[in-house]
Design a protein around this motif. Structure first.
Motif, mmCIF file in Angstrom:
data_model
loop_
_atom_site.group_PDB
_atom_site.id
_atom_site.type_symbol
_atom_site.label_atom_id
_atom_site.label_comp_id
_atom_site.label_asym_id
_atom_site.label_seq_id
_atom_site.Cartn_x
_atom_site.Cartn_y
_atom_site.Cartn_z
ATOM 1 N N ASN A 62 0.850 -1.208 0.000
ATOM 2 C CA ASN A 62 0.000 0.000 0.000
ATOM 3 C C ASN A 62 0.879 1.250 0.000
ATOM 4 N N ARG A 63 0.810 2.066 1.043
ATOM 5 C CA ARG A 63 1.576 3.320 1.084
ATOM 6 C C ARG A 63 3.042 3.109 1.501
ATOM 7 N N PHE A 64 3.395 1.903 1.850
ATOM 8 C CA PHE A 64 4.736 1.606 2.333
ATOM 9 C C PHE A 64 5.535 0.893 1.243
ATOM 10 N N SER A 65 6.749 1.359 1.004
ATOM 11 C CA SER A 65 7.624 0.701 0.054
ATOM 12 C C SER A 65 9.060 0.787 0.568
ATOM 13 N N VAL A 66 9.911 -0.080 0.031
ATOM 14 C CA VAL A 66 11.300 -0.070 0.461
ATOM 15 C C VAL A 66 12.200 0.199 -0.730
ATOM 16 N N ASN A 67 13.388 0.715 -0.424
ATOM 17 C CA ASN A 67 14.466 0.836 -1.398
ATOM 18 C C ASN A 67 15.591 -0.066 -0.895
ATOM 19 N N PHE A 68 15.695 -1.240 -1.511
ATOM 20 C CA PHE A 68 16.651 -2.247 -1.083
ATOM 21 C C PHE A 68 17.870 -2.181 -1.994
ATOM 22 N N LYS A 73 24.126 -2.594 1.241
ATOM 23 C CA LYS A 73 23.534 -3.080 2.494
ATOM 24 C C LYS A 73 22.680 -1.983 3.119
ATOM 25 N N SER A 74 21.771 -1.481 2.293
ATOM 26 C CA SER A 74 20.873 -0.414 2.710
ATOM 27 C C SER A 74 19.435 -0.843 2.480
ATOM 28 N N PHE A 75 18.547 -0.466 3.404
ATOM 29 C CA PHE A 75 17.150 -0.922 3.337
ATOM 30 C C PHE A 75 16.278 0.187 3.915
ATOM 31 N N SER A 76 15.898 1.143 3.096
ATOM 32 C CA SER A 76 15.124 2.284 3.596
ATOM 33 C C SER A 76 13.632 2.065 3.385
ATOM 34 N N LEU A 77 12.840 2.692 4.226
ATOM 35 C CA LEU A 77 11.374 2.596 4.179
ATOM 36 C C LEU A 77 10.800 3.930 3.758
ATOM 37 N N LYS A 78 9.981 3.928 2.713
ATOM 38 C CA LYS A 78 9.309 5.128 2.260
ATOM 39 C C LYS A 78 7.832 5.030 2.597
ATOM 40 N N ILE A 79 7.338 6.060 3.264
ATOM 41 C CA ILE A 79 5.919 6.142 3.594
ATOM 42 C C ILE A 79 5.335 7.293 2.789
ATOM 43 N N SER A 80 4.407 6.972 1.921
ATOM 44 C CA SER A 80 3.753 7.973 1.078
ATOM 45 C C SER A 80 2.437 8.400 1.705
ATOM 46 N N ASP A 81 2.021 9.657 1.401
ATOM 47 C CA ASP A 81 0.738 10.157 1.897
ATOM 48 C C ASP A 81 0.618 9.898 3.407
ATOM 49 N N SER A 82 1.580 10.385 4.155
ATOM 50 C CA SER A 82 1.637 10.112 5.597
ATOM 51 C C SER A 82 0.336 10.472 6.306
ATOM 52 N N GLN A 83 -0.045 9.628 7.233
ATOM 53 C CA GLN A 83 -1.266 9.825 8.017
ATOM 54 C C GLN A 83 -0.915 9.931 9.499
ATOM 55 N N LEU A 84 -1.813 10.562 10.251
ATOM 56 C CA LEU A 84 -1.555 10.735 11.688
ATOM 57 C C LEU A 84 -1.327 9.386 12.371
ATOM 58 N N GLY A 85 -2.001 8.355 11.894
ATOM 59 C CA GLY A 85 -1.854 7.015 12.466
ATOM 60 C C GLY A 85 -0.511 6.366 12.172
ATOM 61 N N ASP A 86 0.298 7.003 11.335
ATOM 62 C CA ASP A 86 1.641 6.479 11.072
ATOM 63 C C ASP A 86 2.623 6.887 12.164
ATOM 64 N N THR A 87 2.212 7.789 13.045
ATOM 65 C CA THR A 87 3.067 8.179 14.167
ATOM 66 C C THR A 87 3.386 6.951 14.999
ATOM 67 N N ALA A 88 4.678 6.646 15.114
ATOM 68 C CA ALA A 88 5.104 5.413 15.783
ATOM 69 C C ALA A 88 6.621 5.346 15.804
ATOM 70 N N MET A 89 7.128 4.381 16.536
ATOM 71 C CA MET A 89 8.534 3.993 16.450
ATOM 72 C C MET A 89 8.631 2.939 15.365
ATOM 73 N N TYR A 90 9.626 3.096 14.493
ATOM 74 C CA TYR A 90 9.827 2.139 13.413
ATOM 75 C C TYR A 90 11.177 1.435 13.597
ATOM 76 N N PHE A 91 11.142 0.112 13.530
ATOM 77 C CA PHE A 91 12.348 -0.688 13.690
ATOM 78 C C PHE A 91 12.654 -1.440 12.402
ATOM 79 N N CYS A 92 13.904 -1.383 12.006
ATOM 80 C CA CYS A 92 14.420 -2.199 10.926
ATOM 81 C C CYS A 92 14.993 -3.472 11.546
#
Lengths: 114, 112
Positions: A62-68, A73-92
């Motif tokens: 959905n709105r979450f995608s990665v750039n691997f 050895k890089s693995f970034s997370l892209k969040i599109s159309d950010s929503q208030l409910g996306d507020t959180a701690m994110y762990f790789c």
């Protein structure tokens, strides 16, 4: 031993904008799996997205995608159309095919502002 | 479908007291894990059990013991609690690590 590093302790983004969270890892294995987990204030750990190292195609949910970038050895997370409910701690996190332990990064606290 | 259930959710201990954190899963997973979460350090593995009858040390096992009681249950014991063990503890399980882990809701433990 595998290591996972998240160099951004905190990030913020405006609602509806796009944000990218960074993650680098180190492993001597060629086969492994990478994950992003979300931990909202409720404390629950929620699996957001999973990437198989032997697949070149970047995972999307959905709105979450990665750039691997395997060579880097890089693995970034892209969040599109950010929503208030996306507020959180994110762990790789990373686990080797031959191993049995999920290794986590330090976490990035993301705040989505209205 | 409960998933992974941890008890208690909150606990305050005095230094030197003992307690057991309980964890049970109803997904027929072979592997179970105990992690602790501390600010700026992510989640660190304390102990894990790859299958019923086996347990192994993780990254930070000192001060803890575990018991894999059966396939469903995996408990974590603090024999003599110390302030350094103040943390949030998570139990998790997996059928295969490649698919990720399912986590319980965590236990916030404070040792005073």
């Amino acid at each position: 031993a595998q290591t996972v590093t998240q160099s951004q302790p905190e990030m913020s983004v405006q609602e509806a904008e796009t944000v990218t969270l960074s993650c680098t890892y180190d492993t001597s294995e060629s086969n492994y799996y990478l994950f992003w987990y979300k931990q909202p204030p409720s404390r629950q750990m929620i699996l957001v997205i999973r990437q198989e190292a032997y697949k070149q195609q970047n995972a999307t949910e959905n709105r979450f995608s990665v750039n691997f970038q395997k060579a880097a050895k890089s693995f970034s997370l892209k969040i599109s159309d950010s929503q208030l409910g996306d507020t959180a701690m994110y762990f790789c996190a990373e686990i080797e095919t031959s191993g049995s332990r999920l290794t986590f990064g330090e976490g990035t606290q993301l705040t989505v502002n209205p | 479908n409960a998933g992974v259930t941890q008890t208690p959710k909150f606990q305050v201990l005095k230094t030197g007291q003992s307690m057991t954190l309980q964890c049970a899963q109803d997904m027929n997973h072979n592997s179970m894990y105990w992690y602790r979460q501390d600010p700026g350090m992510g989640l660190r593995l304390i102990y894990y059990s790859a299958s019923e009858g086996t347990t192994d040390k993780g990254e930070v096992p000192n001060g803890y013991n575990v018991s894999r009681l059966n396939k469903r249950e995996f408990s974590l014991r603090l024999e003599s609690a110390a302030p350094s063990q103040t943390s949030v503890y998570f139990c998790a399980s997996s059928v295969l690590g490649a698919y990720g882990y399912t986590f319980g809701s965590g236990t916030r433990l404070t040792v005073v």
